[in-house]
Design a protein around this motif. Sequence first.
Motif, PDB file in Angstrom:
ATOM      1  N   GLY A 105       9.623   5.928  24.253  1.00 29.35           N
ATOM      2  CA  GLY A 105       8.890   4.869  23.554  1.00 29.35           C
ATOM      3  C   GLY A 105       9.029   3.548  24.292  1.00 29.35           C
ATOM      4  N   SER A 106       8.076   2.651  24.064  1.00 31.47           N
ATOM      5  CA  SER A 106       8.178   1.320  24.668  1.00 31.47           C
ATOM      6  C   SER A 106       9.310   0.537  24.042  1.00 31.47           C
ATOM      7  N   TYR A 131       5.322  -9.427  18.513  1.00 30.90           N
ATOM      8  CA  TYR A 131       5.704  -8.104  18.012  1.00 30.90           C
ATOM      9  C   TYR A 131       7.146  -8.112  17.487  1.00 30.90           C
ATOM     10  N   TYR A 174       7.370 -13.104  27.234  1.00 32.78           N
ATOM     11  CA  TYR A 174       6.956 -11.809  26.693  1.00 32.78           C
ATOM     12  C   TYR A 174       5.548 -11.935  26.111  1.00 32.78           C
ATOM     13  N   VAL A 176       2.183  -9.695  24.566  1.00 29.47           N
ATOM     14  CA  VAL A 176       1.451  -8.478  24.176  1.00 29.47           C
ATOM     15  C   VAL A 176      -0.009  -8.811  24.466  1.00 29.47           C
ATOM     16  N   ASN A 181      -0.388  -6.815  18.768  1.00 27.49           N
ATOM     17  CA  ASN A 181       0.324  -6.622  17.522  1.00 27.49           C
ATOM     18  C   ASN A 181       1.198  -7.867  17.358  1.00 27.49           C
ATOM     19  N   ASP A 209       3.559  -6.258  27.506  1.00 26.03           N
ATOM     20  CA  ASP A 209       3.668  -5.079  26.636  1.00 26.03           C
ATOM     21  C   ASP A 209       2.239  -4.736  26.204  1.00 26.03           C
ATOM     22  N   PRO A 211       0.443  -1.670  24.439  1.00 25.29           N
ATOM     23  CA  PRO A 211       0.214  -0.340  23.858  1.00 25.29           C
ATOM     24  C   PRO A 211      -1.221  -0.077  23.406  1.00 25.29           C
ATOM     25  N   TYR A 212      -2.048  -1.135  23.301  1.00 28.46           N
ATOM     26  CA  TYR A 212      -3.322  -0.984  22.574  1.00 28.46           C
ATOM     27  C   TYR A 212      -4.571  -1.054  23.435  1.00 28.46           C
ATOM     28  N   THR A 238       2.568   2.914  26.673  1.00 27.92           N
ATOM     29  CA  THR A 238       3.085   3.964  25.786  1.00 27.92           C
ATOM     30  C   THR A 238       1.990   4.939  25.382  1.00 27.92           C
ATOM     31  N   SER A 240       2.221   6.222  22.410  1.00 29.87           N
ATOM     32  CA  SER A 240       2.374   6.257  20.948  1.00 29.87           C
ATOM     33  C   SER A 240       1.071   6.054  20.195  1.00 29.87           C
ATOM     34  N   LYS A 241       0.208   5.169  20.703  1.00 34.24           N
ATOM     35  CA  LYS A 241      -1.003   4.858  19.949  1.00 34.24           C
ATOM     36  C   LYS A 241      -2.221   5.595  20.501  1.00 34.24           C
ATOM     37  N   ARG A 248       7.406  10.372  21.440  1.00 35.68           N
ATOM     38  CA  ARG A 248       8.301   9.396  22.093  1.00 35.68           C
ATOM     39  C   ARG A 248       8.212   9.429  23.629  1.00 35.68           C
ATOM     40  N   ALA A 250       6.793   7.000  26.804  1.00 36.37           N
ATOM     41  CA  ALA A 250       6.213   5.725  27.232  1.00 36.37           C
ATOM     42  C   ALA A 250       6.655   5.485  28.675  1.00 36.37           C
TER      43      ALA A 250
HETATM   44  C1  PLP Z   1       3.531  -4.405  20.895  1.00 34.56           C
HETATM   45  C2  PLP Z   1       4.326  -3.162  20.718  1.00 34.56           C
HETATM   46  N1  PLP Z   1       5.250  -2.849  21.634  1.00 34.56           N
HETATM   47  C3  PLP Z   1       5.992  -1.747  21.530  1.00 34.56           C
HETATM   48  C4  PLP Z   1       5.844  -0.894  20.457  1.00 34.56           C
HETATM   49  C5  PLP Z   1       6.741   0.317  20.376  1.00 34.56           C
HETATM   50  O1  PLP Z   1       6.036   1.463  20.594  1.00 34.56           O
HETATM   51  P1  PLP Z   1       6.715   2.852  20.950  1.00 34.56           P
HETATM   52  O2  PLP Z   1       8.190   2.665  21.003  1.00 34.56           O
HETATM   53  O3  PLP Z   1       6.300   3.799  19.880  1.00 34.56           O
HETATM   54  O4  PLP Z   1       6.157   3.204  22.289  1.00 34.56           O
HETATM   55  C6  PLP Z   1       4.891  -1.165  19.475  1.00 34.56           C
HETATM   56  C7  PLP Z   1       4.734  -0.295  18.314  1.00 34.56           C
HETATM   57  O5  PLP Z   1       4.111  -0.586  17.336  1.00 34.56           O
HETATM   58  C8  PLP Z   1       4.108  -2.337  19.615  1.00 34.56           C
HETATM   59  O6  PLP Z   1       3.170  -2.676  18.722  1.00 34.56           O
END
Ligand code: PLP
Length: 396
Positions: A105-106, A131, A174, A176, A181, A209, A211-212, A238, A240-241, A248, A250
């Motif tokens: 995961g991230s 985040y 940092y 996003v 998010n 970061d 993920p989206y 990642t 994850s999304k 898990r 990333a």
């Molecule tokens: C901006 C951001 N970073 C990291 C994560 C962590 O993601 P994961 O650990 O599932 O890869 C999330 C999960 O919602 C996120 O929104």
Amino acid sequence: MVSSMEWKRYYSERAKALKASEIRELLKMTQKPEIISFGGGLPSPDSYAVDQVKECIDYVMETKAKKALQYGTTEGYSRLREFLADYMKKKGYNAKPDDILVTAGSQQGLDLVSKVFIDKDDTVITESPSYLGGLSAFRAYLAKIETIPLQDDGMNLDILEERLKTGKKPKFIYVVSTFQNPAGICMSTEKRKKIVEISLDYDVPIIEDNPYSELAFSGEPPKPILAYSKGNVLYLGTFSKTFSPGIRVAWVCGPTEIVRKLTIAKQSTDLCSNVLSQRTVYEYCHRGYLEENLKKLRKMYKRKRDIMLKAMEDYFPEGVKWTKPEGGLFLWVTLPEYIDTKEMFEDAIKNNVAYVVGTAFAGGKNTMRLNFSYPSDEDIVEGIKRLAEVIKSRIK
Ligand SMILES: Cc1ncc(COP(=O)(O)O)c(C=O)c1O
């Protein structure tokens, strides 16, 4: 001889600073079945390509079981790293497999970044809002967080530059970057280029970061900040999304030297990431299922976003503002300044609807995050109606 051990007397300074998240406590109240929750950050339960995932797991277990059940290398499964290096090349960064570290995961990436960069009382710059899991990771390593406001096109870079001219030098910035998010905001390409320059001018690295970005509702998302970097950006991606958060898997991508350092930091954390998961993810990507399923996800989340926006237009009172994200899973609501969303939370729960208060993300007291990916289409409309009633009862 002691009769019972008082463990807390032995806590490290770091452990003493760890506190149960107030937000998680609030979210516990949202577990009742009658509550429609916009509070979580989960993908839709309908987003998973269950048959295709099963096919990939079966293939791995039938053909590579002894390898999949064995320890792997800390860096990650070599074929997956090659795939990810190629993927990052398509995104505009000339990555080699050695520039990729696979993580659990991230969130683990954020923890490793903190472990490698942060000493007690170091400053970290984040967006406001940012985040929650990133903020928690930095705080767990005793960093001091300083925030820079977000604008419609990303972080306010004038304020960032002013801040960097004065005050203590931060360890990193940092960001996003894409369909953020919690606010759903996407940094413009112009700002992506500019923040790279600022980072170089003031000699402060960027942690991006992201993920989206694959969940863009129309067209191509902008290239990552990493694509414009000159050795000054470290990137977290990642599955994850886009595939599954439960699997898990990333990755971190950036200059080889820092990826190597993070790998050493990971060795003492978990030795290696889950090998069966990594091989499954590789098969899933290699067979083209990731791209295929992403087409479905983008359509599904766009529909859910539209339903939420329309319901907000229909039911929210005047004086309430919200973002209109072009991708991702979240949007951000700003109420009139005199309304405190934490105080309002109890009313919301009584009216069987939940959200996350903006202060959890280092945002304003009058703000909240809403998730539109997890609730059903019908629940989005009903939940927004309920939330509108709660807000109306507080509007002066
Ligand atoms: C901006 C951001 N970073 C990291 C994560 C962590 O993601 P994961 O650990 O599932 O890869 C999330 C999960 O919602 C996120 O929104």
